[in-house]
Design a protein around this motif. Sequence first.
Motif, short mmCIF file in Angstrom:
data_model
loop_
_atom_site.label_atom_id
_atom_site.label_comp_id
_atom_site.label_asym_id
_atom_site.label_seq_id
_atom_site.Cartn_x
_atom_site.Cartn_y
_atom_site.Cartn_z
N ALA A 66 0.84 -1.20 0.00
CA ALA A 66 0.00 0.00 0.00
C ALA A 66 0.87 1.25 0.00
CB ALA A 66 -0.92 0.00 1.22
N TYR A 67 0.28 2.37 -0.44
CA TYR A 67 0.97 3.66 -0.39
C TYR A 67 0.00 4.70 0.15
CZ TYR A 67 3.38 7.92 -1.81
OH TYR A 67 4.01 9.14 -1.81
N ILE A 68 0.44 5.48 1.17
CA ILE A 68 -0.38 6.52 1.78
C ILE A 68 0.19 7.87 1.35
CG2 ILE A 68 -1.36 7.40 3.93
CD1 ILE A 68 -0.58 4.65 5.18
N PRO A 69 -0.41 8.52 0.34
CA PRO A 69 0.17 9.75 -0.21
C PRO A 69 0.28 10.90 0.79
CG PRO A 69 -1.65 8.94 -1.58
CD PRO A 69 -1.66 8.15 -0.32
N THR A 70 -0.68 11.00 1.73
CA THR A 70 -0.72 12.15 2.65
C THR A 70 0.53 12.23 3.52
OG1 THR A 70 -2.04 10.76 4.13
CG2 THR A 70 -3.22 12.34 2.74
N VAL A 71 1.11 11.07 3.84
CA VAL A 71 2.33 11.06 4.67
C VAL A 71 3.52 10.48 3.90
CG1 VAL A 71 1.16 10.99 6.90
CG2 VAL A 71 1.61 8.84 5.70
N ASP A 72 3.34 10.28 2.57
CA ASP A 72 4.39 9.73 1.71
C ASP A 72 4.98 8.45 2.31
OD1 ASP A 72 6.08 9.53 -0.46
OD2 ASP A 72 7.67 10.73 0.48
N LYS A 73 4.09 7.52 2.65
CA LYS A 73 4.55 6.26 3.28
C LYS A 73 4.20 5.07 2.40
CE LYS A 73 4.40 3.54 7.51
NZ LYS A 73 3.81 3.38 8.87
N TYR A 74 5.21 4.28 2.05
CA TYR A 74 5.01 3.05 1.28
C TYR A 74 5.11 1.86 2.22
CZ TYR A 74 6.00 -0.86 -1.86
OH TYR A 74 5.97 -2.08 -2.49
N ILE A 75 4.13 0.98 2.16
CA ILE A 75 4.12 -0.21 3.03
C ILE A 75 4.34 -1.43 2.16
CG2 ILE A 75 2.74 -1.58 4.64
CD1 ILE A 75 1.06 1.02 5.11
N GLU A 76 5.40 -2.17 2.42
CA GLU A 76 5.71 -3.36 1.63
C GLU A 76 4.79 -4.51 2.00
OE1 GLU A 76 9.65 -4.78 1.19
OE2 GLU A 76 10.53 -2.78 1.12
N LYS A 77 4.60 -5.39 1.04
CA LYS A 77 3.79 -6.59 1.29
C LYS A 77 4.52 -7.52 2.24
CE LYS A 77 3.36 -9.95 -1.75
NZ LYS A 77 2.95 -10.74 -2.92
N ASP A 78 3.79 -8.07 3.20
CA ASP A 78 4.36 -9.03 4.15
C ASP A 78 3.31 -10.11 4.39
OD1 ASP A 78 6.08 -10.23 5.92
OD2 ASP A 78 5.49 -8.98 7.62
N LEU A 79 3.73 -11.36 4.40
CA LEU A 79 2.74 -12.42 4.54
C LEU A 79 3.34 -13.69 5.13
CD1 LEU A 79 3.37 -14.58 2.00
CD2 LEU A 79 2.45 -12.69 0.70
N MET A 80 2.46 -14.55 5.60
CA MET A 80 2.84 -15.87 6.09
C MET A 80 1.79 -16.86 5.58
SD MET A 80 3.38 -17.16 10.02
CE MET A 80 4.56 -15.86 10.34
N ILE A 81 2.22 -17.85 4.79
CA ILE A 81 1.29 -18.79 4.17
C ILE A 81 1.13 -20.04 5.03
CG2 ILE A 81 0.98 -20.34 2.19
CD1 ILE A 81 2.13 -18.20 0.41
N ASN A 82 -0.11 -20.48 5.19
CA ASN A 82 -0.42 -21.71 5.93
C ASN A 82 -0.35 -22.89 4.95
OD1 ASN A 82 -2.10 -23.93 6.98
ND2 ASN A 82 -2.51 -22.52 8.67
N ASP A 83 0.60 -23.79 5.16
CA ASP A 83 0.84 -24.89 4.23
C ASP A 83 -0.34 -25.84 4.14
OD1 ASP A 83 2.93 -26.10 2.49
OD2 ASP A 83 2.64 -27.81 3.84
N GLU A 84 -1.02 -26.08 5.25
CA GLU A 84 -2.15 -27.01 5.28
C GLU A 84 -3.32 -26.46 4.46
OE1 GLU A 84 -4.32 -30.43 6.18
OE2 GLU A 84 -2.19 -30.00 6.45
N ILE A 85 -3.59 -25.16 4.60
CA ILE A 85 -4.69 -24.56 3.84
C ILE A 85 -4.34 -24.51 2.35
CG2 ILE A 85 -6.06 -22.46 3.49
CD1 ILE A 85 -5.90 -21.95 6.47
N ASP A 86 -3.06 -24.28 2.04
CA ASP A 86 -2.61 -24.29 0.64
C ASP A 86 -2.91 -25.66 0.01
OD1 ASP A 86 -1.42 -23.37 -1.71
OD2 ASP A 86 0.56 -24.08 -1.12
N LYS A 87 -2.68 -26.71 0.77
CA LYS A 87 -2.96 -28.07 0.28
C LYS A 87 -4.46 -28.25 0.02
CE LYS A 87 -3.76 -31.51 2.91
NZ LYS A 87 -3.71 -32.48 4.01
N LEU A 88 -5.29 -27.73 0.92
CA LEU A 88 -6.73 -27.87 0.76
C LEU A 88 -7.24 -27.08 -0.46
CD1 LEU A 88 -7.78 -27.52 4.52
CD2 LEU A 88 -7.78 -29.62 3.15
N ARG A 89 -6.62 -25.92 -0.74
CA ARG A 89 -7.00 -25.13 -1.91
C ARG A 89 -6.67 -25.90 -3.20
NH1 ARG A 89 -7.38 -19.32 -1.28
NH2 ARG A 89 -6.22 -19.01 -3.21
N LEU A 90 -5.49 -26.53 -3.22
CA LEU A 90 -5.10 -27.32 -4.39
C LEU A 90 -6.01 -28.53 -4.55
CD1 LEU A 90 -1.23 -27.14 -4.08
CD2 LEU A 90 -2.53 -26.52 -6.11
#
Length: 347
Positions: A66-90
Amino acid sequence: QTLLGVTGSGKTFTMANVIARCNRPTLVLAHNKTLAAQLCSEFREFFPHNAVEYFVSYYDYYQPEAYIPTVDKYIEKDLMINDEIDKLRLATTSALLSGRRDVIVVSSVSCIYGMGNPEDFNSSVIAISVGQKITRNANVLTIRTGQKIVRNHFLRQLVDALYSRNELAPSRGTFRVKGDTVDIRLAYEEITLRVVFWGDEIESITTVTPEDGVTLGSFDEFKIYPANLFVTSATRAAQALGQIELDLGDQARFFREEGKELEAKRLTERVTYDIEMIREVGHCSGIENYSRYFDGRRPGMRPFCLLDYFPDDFLTIIDESHVTVPQIRGMYGGDLSRKVNLVEYGF
């Protein structure tokens, strides 16, 4: 059709009867993971022989870019994937593309979010059978190559389906090779597929337990589904990168004409780096930003999602619709407003 009823009045039982009588692949939409899990458990009791699948977001934690123009702040993507749920999606996508008519998918609103092209996923399915000859060119059966090269062709098919080789500690979505035997830890089930070769022929296909190798069953034929939902062909990837470079030039030129030198520089640096990463290692951070190119979609077309994996006559049931329908609108609106800022400021 709207079904009203207090808690315990039999709404889920009614849904189950409708599914049983229509006998169509069914999507049951719930507004959170807990409710979806509860419904999935109930439907598995009602339909013990059906493919009842659970499809929710596979992130334990997700901070979107995300980017917040009013304060010129860029937020990088950060995530943690659940391996068990990934298997269920497949497991869900594999069941839908298998042609079964008794599939019931209990899903959260994540089913509207972007996924890979179902045609690419389907074309990467590896169909094998006992007695099948694996040759370097399936159209020229007269070619006879060395045993090692023949087996290696099958291994390359696995790599194209996004399985990776791991001889030491095989995990979900990997394979290992011992002589004429190839063990594949399927990405969507808790079993190992064992394929034994005799020369250039498949001699046997069995499933075994991953822990101790106990045989569970033998098959005359078997379909191996890809290890990832975002699979694409090498040809399409090459075409995509070429088009990305062309569009990068157009957008950077547009920014400069608007007097946005910073945005043009920012976009050029980022996309150039992403292209280099994709060419070298096959992926980059935020590769979903380029999904339109890899899916082969035209500008303005919506992304592929879980709904595209269903046949045309599927049934949809929205549970707790007074909460779920507004949530669908909210998911779309929130995603759009966040991405508009990223586009306008060259991210």
